[in-house]
Design an enzyme around this catalytic site. Structure first.
Site, short mmCIF file in Angstrom:
data_model
loop_
_atom_site.label_atom_id
_atom_site.label_comp_id
_atom_site.label_asym_id
_atom_site.label_seq_id
_atom_site.Cartn_x
_atom_site.Cartn_y
_atom_site.Cartn_z
N TYR A 30 0.69 -1.68 0.12
CA TYR A 30 0.06 -0.42 -0.04
C TYR A 30 0.97 1.51 -0.70
O TYR A 30 0.35 2.09 -0.92
CB TYR A 30 -1.02 -0.10 1.46
N HIS A 34 0.96 4.46 -2.88
CA HIS A 34 1.08 6.16 -2.70
C HIS A 34 2.27 6.57 -2.62
O HIS A 34 2.05 7.99 -2.88
CB HIS A 34 0.44 6.25 -1.90
#
Length: 127
Positions: A30, A34
């Protein structure tokens, strides 16, 4: 939404805060996603009048905290435009698989209502 500003003043925006849980096995994936958000997604966020967007992570609770300012005058319309972008829907499909919604009945980001991220009340803000 009634307008509380005149044509001579800039609309100050509406602030949003949301939460969701991050799956423990997806933390690194994750964060990596990002760190390199797809340009098409960033462009759509800006085009939909979203500014100052940030996501924070608390590893102990596994919570993700998102906040942003909406500076347009048609939030529902802008969110519909965002949802129509195939690259954004692809991004959501990828990131939704790393998350656990806290909203009963939520299916995914693309479904709309109920929302995938849980809205939370802002109780204090100082500019």
């Amino acid at each position: 939404m009634s307008r509380l500003w005149s044509s001579e003043t800039q609309y100050p925006g509406r602030r949003f805060t949301q939460i969701i849980k991050l799956r423990p096995e997806c933390v690194d994936k994750y964060k990596a996603a990002h760190a390199a958000v797809w340009p098409e997604v960033l462009e759509q966020i800006r085009d939909c009048n979203i500014h100052d967007y940030s996501i924070s992570h608390d590893p102990e609770s596994r919570m993700l905290f998102a906040s942003f300012k909406y500076v347009g005058d048609d939030y529902a319309g802008d969110m519909k435009r965002m949802q129509q972008n195939p690259k954004v829907r692809e991004w959501w499909k990828m990131t939704d698989g790393m998350q656990e919604s806290l909203v009963p009945g939520a299916q995914d980001s693309e479904s709309g209502e109920p929302s995938w991220w849980k809205p939370v009340e802002e109780v204090f803000y100082a500019a």
